[in-house]
Write a protein that holds these residues in place. Structure first.
Motif, PDB file in Angstrom:
ATOM      1  N   ARG A 147      54.174 138.013  57.039  1.00  0.00           N
ATOM      2  CA  ARG A 147      54.985 138.803  57.967  1.00  0.00           C
ATOM      3  C   ARG A 147      55.026 138.158  59.350  1.00  0.00           C
ATOM      4  NH1 ARG A 147      56.053 144.315  56.672  1.00  0.00           N
ATOM      5  NH2 ARG A 147      55.452 144.793  54.537  1.00  0.00           N
ATOM      6  N   GLY A 154      59.398 142.665  56.518  1.00  0.00           N
ATOM      7  CA  GLY A 154      58.813 142.606  55.177  1.00  0.00           C
ATOM      8  C   GLY A 154      59.738 141.909  54.189  1.00  0.00           C
ATOM      9  N   LYS A 201      47.569 149.316  48.562  1.00  0.00           N
ATOM     10  CA  LYS A 201      46.448 148.371  48.530  1.00  0.00           C
ATOM     11  C   LYS A 201      45.906 148.063  49.919  1.00  0.00           C
ATOM     12  CE  LYS A 201      49.715 144.704  47.857  1.00  0.00           C
ATOM     13  NZ  LYS A 201      49.934 144.439  49.272  1.00  0.00           N
ATOM     14  N   GLY A 251      49.329 139.574  53.445  1.00  0.00           N
ATOM     15  CA  GLY A 251      50.745 139.859  53.687  1.00  0.00           C
ATOM     16  C   GLY A 251      51.090 139.732  55.164  1.00  0.00           C
ATOM     17  N   ALA A 261      58.104 133.795  51.438  1.00  0.00           N
ATOM     18  CA  ALA A 261      56.890 133.649  50.615  1.00  0.00           C
ATOM     19  C   ALA A 261      57.186 132.929  49.295  1.00  0.00           C
ATOM     20  CB  ALA A 261      56.275 135.009  50.334  1.00  0.00           C
TER      21      ALA A 261
HETATM   22  O1   DC Z   1      51.784 143.054  51.410  1.00  0.00           O
HETATM   23  P1   DC Z   1      52.997 142.968  52.334  1.00  0.00           P
HETATM   24  O2   DC Z   1      54.099 143.938  51.990  1.00  0.00           O
HETATM   25  O3   DC Z   1      52.610 143.046  53.769  1.00  0.00           O
HETATM   26  O4   DC Z   1      53.617 141.491  52.099  1.00  0.00           O
HETATM   27  C1   DC Z   1      54.855 141.095  52.626  1.00  0.00           C
HETATM   28  C2   DC Z   1      55.444 140.014  51.742  1.00  0.00           C
HETATM   29  O5   DC Z   1      54.653 138.828  51.798  1.00  0.00           O
HETATM   30  C3   DC Z   1      55.521 140.372  50.265  1.00  0.00           C
HETATM   31  O6   DC Z   1      56.763 140.965  49.911  1.00  0.00           O
HETATM   32  C4   DC Z   1      55.323 139.070  49.550  1.00  0.00           C
HETATM   33  C5   DC Z   1      54.578 138.220  50.527  1.00  0.00           C
HETATM   34  N1   DC Z   1      53.174 137.997  50.159  1.00  0.00           N
HETATM   35  C6   DC Z   1      52.904 136.994  49.260  1.00  0.00           C
HETATM   36  O7   DC Z   1      53.818 136.368  48.752  1.00  0.00           O
HETATM   37  N2   DC Z   1      51.614 136.685  48.954  1.00  0.00           N
HETATM   38  C7   DC Z   1      50.603 137.377  49.471  1.00  0.00           C
HETATM   39  N3   DC Z   1      49.353 137.053  49.148  1.00  0.00           N
HETATM   40  C8   DC Z   1      50.866 138.446  50.369  1.00  0.00           C
HETATM   41  C9   DC Z   1      52.167 138.746  50.683  1.00  0.00           C
END
Ligand code: DC
Length: 222
Positions: A42, A94, A19, A38, A101
């Motif tokens: 992070r 991550g 995505k 995300g 999160a």
């Molecule tokens: O998309 P990413 O892998 O970079 O996101 C890292 C973590 O952040 C993901 O495992 C869950 C959290 N996250 C979230 O809870 N809500 C979001 N809108 C984006 C990411």
């Protein structure tokens, strides 16, 4: 206040679904802004890691999120003037991001920051809860997904290309654990919005996925 006349395309989905690439390119093609939500989780995780913040201290973690000294320019992500574009992509960052999160105060602390990305002429927002929580009235919501095997393979290639070491078995179990955490948490879990269009990219190239999203958006406008 949300500028509801400014169009938003939300692209939510599990980790390594592609995505990020799709959202970024769709934004480029439309001349829209891009929110990598995300990255905010992070960045918070990276700060917590560096400061040895107790992961049970929700208040301290929310404070980090609230005062994130982050800036985004030309595809680079800065944390207090340090370029952390690569550092925040490490697997352990991550995993930590996925853990913090799940904390309501952290999500709340990042809420207004995310709304602020909605600027003319439009925004493509990528994450887990873009269509369900942050931009629930977005005119186009996409839920981008792919099989866990396809995602593990993509993540493997991504890590190797960036010079990180990677092990396929570890990646598969880590992805599964991350999926479980992201989909089963109590607050803002990863689920497709009711009005989201599902795009399974297991057997698609990134370019095909980008074209599909652009087609959906063009139809919406006509
Ligand atoms: O998309 P990413 O892998 O970079 O996101 C890292 C973590 O952040 C993901 O495992 C869950 C959290 N996250 C979230 O809870 N809500 C979001 N809108 C984006 C990411």
């Amino acid at each position: 206040m949300q500028h509801t006349n400014i169009p938003v395309i939300t692209i939510d989905g599990p980790t390594a679904s592609g995505k990020g690439t799709v959202a970024h390119k769709v934004a480029d093609r439309l001349g829209f802004h891009y929110l990598d939500s995300g990255a905010l989780y992070r960045l918070t995780a990276l700060m917590a890691q560096r400061r040895n913040t107790d992961l049970h201290d929700e208040h301290a973690l929310a404070k980090l999120a609230e005062h994130l000294p982050a800036s985004f320019s030309g595809g680079e992500i800065l944390l207090a003037n340090e370029n952390v574009t690569q550092a925040i992509r490490a697997e352990e960052v991550g995993t930590l991001a996925s853990k913090i999160a799940a904390l309501p105060s952290v999500r709340q602390a990042l809420y207004a920051l995310q709304l602020g990305f909605r600027k003319a002429p439009g925004l493509v927002a990528d994450g887990r809860d873009m269509g369900t929580v942050i931009f629930p009235h977005a005119p186009l919501k996409v839920y981008l997904t792919a099989s866990v095997q396809a995602r593990a393979q993509r993540r493997y290639k991504q890590l190797i290309d960036k010079g990180f070491s990677a092990n396929m078995e570890d990646l598969l179990s880590d992805l599964q654990a991350r999926d479980d955490r992201d989909t089963q948490r109590a607050i803002a879990p990863l689920v497709p919005a009711e009005d989201a269009r599902i795009l399974d990219t297991s057997n698609m190239t990134a370019d095909e996925a980008i074209e599909e999203v652009l087609k959906w958006y063009a139809h919406l406008k006509n």
